[in-house]
Design a protein around this motif. Structure first.
Motif, PDB file in Angstrom:
ATOM      1  N   ASN A   1       1.054   4.324  -4.556  1.00  0.00           N
ATOM      2  CA  ASN A   1       2.447   3.948  -4.373  1.00  0.00           C
ATOM      3  C   ASN A   1       2.671   3.638  -2.895  1.00  0.00           C
ATOM      4  O   ASN A   1       2.743   4.561  -2.077  1.00  0.00           O
ATOM      5  CB  ASN A   1       3.360   5.086  -4.829  1.00  0.00           C
ATOM      6  N   PRO A   2       2.781   2.373  -2.506  1.00  0.00           N
ATOM      7  CA  PRO A   2       2.930   2.034  -1.084  1.00  0.00           C
ATOM      8  C   PRO A   2       4.246   2.507  -0.484  1.00  0.00           C
ATOM      9  O   PRO A   2       4.375   2.575   0.739  1.00  0.00           O
ATOM     10  CB  PRO A   2       2.838   0.503  -1.081  1.00  0.00           C
TER      11      PRO A   2
ATOM     12  N   ASP B   1      -5.908   0.172  -3.691  1.00  0.00           N
ATOM     13  CA  ASP B   1      -6.262   0.416  -2.292  1.00  0.00           C
ATOM     14  C   ASP B   1      -7.416   1.409  -2.239  1.00  0.00           C
ATOM     15  O   ASP B   1      -7.745   2.068  -3.222  1.00  0.00           O
ATOM     16  CB  ASP B   1      -5.054   0.984  -1.548  1.00  0.00           C
TER      17      ASP B   1
ATOM     18  N   ASN C   1       1.367   5.878   0.209  1.00  0.00           N
ATOM     19  CA  ASN C   1       0.139   5.598  -0.539  1.00  0.00           C
ATOM     20  C   ASN C   1      -0.327   6.779  -1.390  1.00  0.00           C
ATOM     21  O   ASN C   1      -1.526   7.004  -1.557  1.00  0.00           O
ATOM     22  CB  ASN C   1      -0.982   5.153   0.406  1.00  0.00           C
TER      23      ASN C   1
ATOM     24  N   ALA D   1      -5.063   2.976  -7.968  1.00  0.00           N
ATOM     25  CA  ALA D   1      -3.779   2.495  -7.465  1.00  0.00           C
ATOM     26  C   ALA D   1      -3.014   3.573  -6.702  1.00  0.00           C
ATOM     27  O   ALA D   1      -3.192   4.770  -6.930  1.00  0.00           O
ATOM     28  CB  ALA D   1      -2.926   1.983  -8.623  1.00  0.00           C
TER      29      ALA D   1
ATOM     30  N   ARG E   1      -0.159  -0.762  -5.857  1.00  0.00           N
ATOM     31  CA  ARG E   1      -1.212  -1.655  -5.377  1.00  0.00           C
ATOM     32  C   ARG E   1      -2.536  -0.913  -5.431  1.00  0.00           C
ATOM     33  O   ARG E   1      -2.585   0.310  -5.374  1.00  0.00           O
ATOM     34  CB  ARG E   1      -0.934  -2.158  -3.967  1.00  0.00           C
TER      35      ARG E   1
ATOM     36  N   LEU F   1      -1.352  -5.175 -13.692  1.00  0.00           N
ATOM     37  CA  LEU F   1      -0.721  -4.914 -12.404  1.00  0.00           C
ATOM     38  C   LEU F   1       0.459  -5.846 -12.165  1.00  0.00           C
ATOM     39  O   LEU F   1       1.502  -5.432 -11.648  1.00  0.00           O
ATOM     40  CB  LEU F   1      -1.746  -5.056 -11.273  1.00  0.00           C
ATOM     41  N   ASP F   2       0.298  -7.116 -12.536  1.00  0.00           N
ATOM     42  CA  ASP F   2       1.404  -8.071 -12.392  1.00  0.00           C
ATOM     43  C   ASP F   2       2.608  -7.623 -13.217  1.00  0.00           C
ATOM     44  O   ASP F   2       3.763  -7.786 -12.786  1.00  0.00           O
ATOM     45  CB  ASP F   2       0.961  -9.464 -12.835  1.00  0.00           C
TER      46      ASP F   2
ATOM     47  N   ARG G   1       4.268  -4.320 -11.406  1.00  0.00           N
ATOM     48  CA  ARG G   1       4.898  -4.398 -10.078  1.00  0.00           C
ATOM     49  C   ARG G   1       6.418  -4.507 -10.106  1.00  0.00           C
ATOM     50  O   ARG G   1       7.081  -3.942  -9.226  1.00  0.00           O
ATOM     51  CB  ARG G   1       4.278  -5.551  -9.283  1.00  0.00           C
TER      52      ARG G   1
ATOM     53  N   ASP H   1      -5.679  -7.198 -13.705  1.00  0.00           N
ATOM     54  CA  ASP H   1      -4.776  -8.002 -12.869  1.00  0.00           C
ATOM     55  C   ASP H   1      -3.477  -8.313 -13.607  1.00  0.00           C
ATOM     56  O   ASP H   1      -2.383  -8.235 -13.020  1.00  0.00           O
ATOM     57  CB  ASP H   1      -5.461  -9.291 -12.436  1.00  0.00           C
TER      58      ASP H   1
END
Length: 241
Positions: A114-115, A164, A119, A112, A162, A152-153, A156, A149
């Motif tokens: 950090n956008p 990547d 990133n 993962a 995310r 992650l939900d 967020r 999943d």
């Protein structure tokens, strides 16, 4: 084989007889799901079938033949696991939950980014702290992969995150190329490489974005800091680290 302390009991009652086997908890879950690919001998605590494992009592061979059509333990053990119940103590459950929680955190940290911070990878400590702020709880009876999943939900709303991948080009001079490229190329998927006329090496690799710091540490260690790297975003946007 595993130790008795590591094993859980899988129990099946059939034809008025109880059958118990001692097995690694994760392996038992994998066998039950039809996903086990290892060697059974490596994940059991005893190559035996019991009527009462805690006392060491064994069922009659006639009972084994009647229910399973064989007396061979390595054939019976998977059937007991698949058809029966996996029993774990409260302490074993806590240990399994903690082990899978650590594994989940590490897996998220490795993949993962950090956008909102170009990133950059999230340290495991940040993910652990954020996860503690959520209602998400690791299920010790499910695989780590099946819970990513949901984790992650839950994360967020707490932190920008995310999954990547990143593609990085690295150029190593001739002084280090021979030994360094062998280790660097194994770090991720090698998209392309090129040996230079002077003996230098250029490679382009893709790997989980959360491993960027680990990758740069490897490159610096193998080249004594004498390497150039570039994060490749697209054909027109190349950023030098």
């Amino acid at each position: 084989m595993i130790s008795l302390d590591e094993a859980v009991t899988a129990k099946l009652e059939s034809h008025g007889t109880r059958f118990e086997v001692l097995v690694d908890p994760d392996a038992a879950l994998a066998i039950k799901r039809g996903e086990f690919e290892g060697e059974l001998e490596d994940v059991i605590a005893a190559e035996d079938v019991f009527e009462n494992a805690s006392r060491g009592d064994r069922p009659a061979e006639s009972d084994l033949e009647e229910v399973f059509g064989t007396t061979e333990p390595l054939e019976i053990i998977p059937e007991v696991i698949r058809q029966g119940e996996i029993q774990i103590t409260a302490e074993q459950r806590r240990e399994m939950q903690e082990q899978k929680r650590r594994s989940l955190i590490n897996k998220i940290a490795r993949n993962a980014v950090n956008p909102q911070m170009d990133n950059a990878p999230h340290p495991p400590e940040r993910i652990e702290s954020a996860l503690e702020e959520t209602d998400f709880r690791v299920d010790p009876m499910e695989t780590v992969e099946s819970q990513i999943d949901d984790a992650l939900d839950a994360l967020r709303p707490v932190i920008p995150i995310r999954f990547d991948e990143v593609t990085v080009a690295v150029q190593v001079s001739a002084d280090y190329a021979g030994s360094a490229q062998a280790k660097i190329r194994e770090f991720g998927e090698l998209d392309r490489e090129e040996w230079q006329p002077d003996g230098g090496w250029i490679g382009v690799l893709t790997f989980p974005a959360g491993l960027q710091d680990e990758f740069y540490n490897l490159v610096n260690e193998e080249t004594s800091g004498n390497a150039e790297t570039q994060i490749i975003r697209d054909e027109d946007d190349i950023k030098t680290r």
